[in-house]
Design a protein around this motif. Sequence first.
Motif, PDB file in Angstrom:
ATOM      1  N   MET A  44     -15.354   5.441  -5.785  1.00  0.00           N
ATOM      2  CA  MET A  44     -15.335   4.174  -5.053  1.00  0.00           C
ATOM      3  C   MET A  44     -16.733   3.754  -4.607  1.00  0.00           C
ATOM      4  O   MET A  44     -17.133   2.602  -4.774  1.00  0.00           O
ATOM      5  N   ASP A  76       0.848  -1.204   0.000  1.00  0.00           N
ATOM      6  CA  ASP A  76       0.000   0.000   0.000  1.00  0.00           C
ATOM      7  C   ASP A  76       0.882   1.253   0.000  1.00  0.00           C
ATOM      8  O   ASP A  76       1.812   1.351   0.797  1.00  0.00           O
ATOM      9  N   THR A 106      -8.074  -1.083   8.190  1.00  0.00           N
ATOM     10  CA  THR A 106      -7.157  -0.139   7.541  1.00  0.00           C
ATOM     11  C   THR A 106      -7.564   1.250   7.988  1.00  0.00           C
ATOM     12  O   THR A 106      -8.733   1.623   7.856  1.00  0.00           O
ATOM     13  N   ILE A 144      -2.918  12.366  -4.299  1.00  0.00           N
ATOM     14  CA  ILE A 144      -2.962  12.646  -2.868  1.00  0.00           C
ATOM     15  C   ILE A 144      -1.818  11.866  -2.212  1.00  0.00           C
ATOM     16  O   ILE A 144      -1.250  10.975  -2.841  1.00  0.00           O
ATOM     17  N   GLU A 172      -2.843  13.829 -13.936  1.00  0.00           N
ATOM     18  CA  GLU A 172      -3.335  13.012 -12.825  1.00  0.00           C
ATOM     19  C   GLU A 172      -3.347  13.834 -11.534  1.00  0.00           C
ATOM     20  O   GLU A 172      -2.377  14.519 -11.213  1.00  0.00           O
ATOM     21  N   HIS A 219     -12.422  -4.771   7.659  1.00  0.00           N
ATOM     22  CA  HIS A 219     -12.466  -5.729   6.535  1.00  0.00           C
ATOM     23  C   HIS A 219     -13.094  -7.050   6.952  1.00  0.00           C
ATOM     24  O   HIS A 219     -12.899  -7.520   8.075  1.00  0.00           O
ATOM     25  N   THR A 278      -9.531   5.011  -8.245  1.00  0.00           N
ATOM     26  CA  THR A 278      -8.892   6.086  -7.479  1.00  0.00           C
ATOM     27  C   THR A 278      -7.898   6.862  -8.349  1.00  0.00           C
ATOM     28  O   THR A 278      -7.197   7.743  -7.860  1.00  0.00           O
ATOM     29  N   TYR A 334     -11.572   1.823   8.265  1.00  0.00           N
ATOM     30  CA  TYR A 334     -12.234   0.721   7.543  1.00  0.00           C
ATOM     31  C   TYR A 334     -12.065  -0.590   8.296  1.00  0.00           C
ATOM     32  O   TYR A 334     -10.983  -0.868   8.822  1.00  0.00           O
ATOM     33  N   THR A 392       2.291   2.612  -2.977  1.00  0.00           N
ATOM     34  CA  THR A 392       3.242   2.645  -4.104  1.00  0.00           C
ATOM     35  C   THR A 392       3.117   3.894  -4.969  1.00  0.00           C
ATOM     36  O   THR A 392       4.120   4.494  -5.363  1.00  0.00           O
ATOM     37  N   SER A 428      -7.529   0.487  -7.888  1.00  0.00           N
ATOM     38  CA  SER A 428      -6.571   1.449  -8.456  1.00  0.00           C
ATOM     39  C   SER A 428      -7.147   2.171  -9.671  1.00  0.00           C
ATOM     40  O   SER A 428      -6.795   3.330  -9.925  1.00  0.00           O
TER      41      SER A 428
HETATM   42  C1  HEM Z   1      -3.958   2.518  -4.241  1.00  0.00           C
HETATM   43  C2  HEM Z   1      -5.300  -0.123  -0.392  1.00  0.00           C
HETATM   44  C3  HEM Z   1      -8.746   3.155   0.613  1.00  0.00           C
HETATM   45  C4  HEM Z   1      -6.850   6.080  -2.754  1.00  0.00           C
HETATM   46  C5  HEM Z   1      -4.071   1.509  -3.316  1.00  0.00           C
HETATM   47  C6  HEM Z   1      -3.307   0.274  -3.369  1.00  0.00           C
HETATM   48  C7  HEM Z   1      -3.687  -0.450  -2.280  1.00  0.00           C
HETATM   49  C8  HEM Z   1      -4.671   0.297  -1.557  1.00  0.00           C
HETATM   50  C9  HEM Z   1      -3.143  -1.812  -1.852  1.00  0.00           C
HETATM   51  C10 HEM Z   1      -2.304  -0.096  -4.457  1.00  0.00           C
HETATM   52  C11 HEM Z   1      -0.918   0.368  -4.244  1.00  0.00           C
HETATM   53  C12 HEM Z   1      -0.728   1.848  -4.092  1.00  0.00           C
HETATM   54  O1  HEM Z   1      -0.820   2.286  -2.962  1.00  0.00           O
HETATM   55  O2  HEM Z   1      -0.510   2.598  -5.044  1.00  0.00           O
HETATM   56  C13 HEM Z   1      -6.365   0.533   0.190  1.00  0.00           C
HETATM   57  C14 HEM Z   1      -7.143   0.011   1.295  1.00  0.00           C
HETATM   58  C15 HEM Z   1      -8.107   0.921   1.569  1.00  0.00           C
HETATM   59  C16 HEM Z   1      -7.956   2.026   0.654  1.00  0.00           C
HETATM   60  C17 HEM Z   1      -6.886  -1.325   1.996  1.00  0.00           C
HETATM   61  C18 HEM Z   1      -9.194   0.844   2.614  1.00  0.00           C
HETATM   62  C19 HEM Z   1     -10.223   0.045   2.457  1.00  0.00           C
HETATM   63  C20 HEM Z   1      -8.549   4.223  -0.224  1.00  0.00           C
HETATM   64  C21 HEM Z   1      -9.322   5.438  -0.212  1.00  0.00           C
HETATM   65  C22 HEM Z   1      -8.787   6.266  -1.165  1.00  0.00           C
HETATM   66  C23 HEM Z   1      -7.672   5.561  -1.766  1.00  0.00           C
HETATM   67  C24 HEM Z   1     -10.507   5.707   0.708  1.00  0.00           C
HETATM   68  C25 HEM Z   1      -9.169   7.653  -1.589  1.00  0.00           C
HETATM   69  C26 HEM Z   1     -10.195   8.318  -1.141  1.00  0.00           C
HETATM   70  C27 HEM Z   1      -5.907   5.361  -3.432  1.00  0.00           C
HETATM   71  C28 HEM Z   1      -5.112   5.909  -4.523  1.00  0.00           C
HETATM   72  C29 HEM Z   1      -4.299   4.867  -4.982  1.00  0.00           C
HETATM   73  C30 HEM Z   1      -4.592   3.718  -4.133  1.00  0.00           C
HETATM   74  C31 HEM Z   1      -5.144   7.340  -5.063  1.00  0.00           C
HETATM   75  C32 HEM Z   1      -3.288   4.928  -6.138  1.00  0.00           C
HETATM   76  C33 HEM Z   1      -3.981   4.581  -7.418  1.00  0.00           C
HETATM   77  C34 HEM Z   1      -3.006   4.550  -8.586  1.00  0.00           C
HETATM   78  O3  HEM Z   1      -2.492   5.605  -8.950  1.00  0.00           O
HETATM   79  O4  HEM Z   1      -2.758   3.454  -9.088  1.00  0.00           O
HETATM   80  N1  HEM Z   1      -4.899   1.490  -2.217  1.00  0.00           N
HETATM   81  N2  HEM Z   1      -6.870   1.755  -0.163  1.00  0.00           N
HETATM   82  N3  HEM Z   1      -7.553   4.331  -1.170  1.00  0.00           N
HETATM   83  N4  HEM Z   1      -5.554   4.057  -3.224  1.00  0.00           N
HETATM   84 FE1  HEM Z   1      -6.268   2.895  -1.742  1.00  0.00          FE
END
Ligand code: HEM
Length: 331
Positions: A275, A151, A256, A239, A236, A187, A228, A185, A153, A225
């Motif tokens: 989402m 998470d 989380t 955040i 792009e 799970h 988001t 959150y 990256t 991904s």
């Molecule tokens: C990407 C997990 C909630 C925004 C990711 C990734 C994981 C992850 C594993 C892929 C690797 C990376 O970090 O780039 C989670 C989990 C969440 C959660 C377990 C809770 C259930 C959210 C929320 C948002 C968010 C609520 C925004 C409001 C993003 C963004 C990316 C991302 C912007 C990068 C997307 C990209 O450019 O590929 N998240 N996330 N995440 N997440 Fe989450």
Amino acid sequence: MTISINQPQAVSNPVTRNAIFIVATIADGAEHLATVRTWCEDVEGLVRSVGTRQPASGLSCVCGFGSDAWDRLFGQPRPRQLHPFKAIGSGERVAVSTPGDILLHIRADEMDMCFELATQLIAKLGNAVTVLDEVHGFRYFDQRAIIGFVDGTENPTGGEAVDHTVIGDEDLAFAGGSYVLVQKYLHDMDAWNKLTVEQQEKVIGRTKMSNIELNDDVKPTNSHSSLTTVEEDGRELKIIRDNMPFGRPGMGEFGTYFIGYARTPSIIETMLENMFVGRPAGNYDRLLDFSRAVTGTLFFVPSATLLESLASSEQAETDSTDTNSAESMPA
Ligand code: HEM
């Protein structure tokens, strides 16, 4: 040469092995507001006092204020885009909105450092605040979320991180500040673990073991991904996230703690809309079939420079209807 730019708080500090997240409300009464204002001036010194005991631990603290709290504490002017977070979604998938006046995001490699700083900061606030939620998060193996995927990256780094998270001349009075949204959150790990690794990879949009992004031809449009990733005029919008796993295995709790910093809250809200409602509507984030948001609050993070000077702000709850107090924040 001295450059008079407001110093941001530790928003884009490197990830650490541990963190404590505290959300609190401020009690009614002018004396409690005064306590919080005075405390603003003490934060940096407390981080220094505790942090110097073990410099390598990277201790830091970011503090933010909710929309109503800002008005009660400091009045006008107010950060342009600060507002109470409005719930997004409906039915089974809702990004809920929950109360919160103050956020503390405390980070360090060692939990004892986080713990000590939280103790000192909360002691100074005394009965001026009631803590609504406190989460102790830990780094899980190689930066994995509790669901097993790496998470963070795609976080921007360096100058790009500053560009995406630090307010500039679009709101000069608050330059150097940021917005931050937190959500807790939980799970359903039993359901998640029933998926094959390949199915899980399609939920996230990356490979599990090696953390490589799936090719567009195999990555579903409802992957986390995909939904988001937000663009405006071909650029792009990013955040900074520093999510932390937390939980109590004996109680069946696996979570989380999501924390996202941005230059404007609308980017995070668009991501949440994608989402929870879907892009297009109905094509929602498959991760939400296994994850439920139980809190959600938006805060403004003043620059470190402004935070310190807020102590001399004279806005009080009893003044809030007094229009003459509109310019009470220190320049
Ligand atoms: C990407 C997990 C909630 C925004 C990711 C990734 C994981 C992850 C594993 C892929 C690797 C990376 O970090 O780039 C989670 C989990 C969440 C959660 C377990 C809770 C259930 C959210 C929320 C948002 C968010 C609520 C925004 C409001 C993003 C963004 C990316 C991302 C912007 C990068 C997307 C990209 O450019 O590929 N998240 N996330 N995440 N997440 Fe989450």
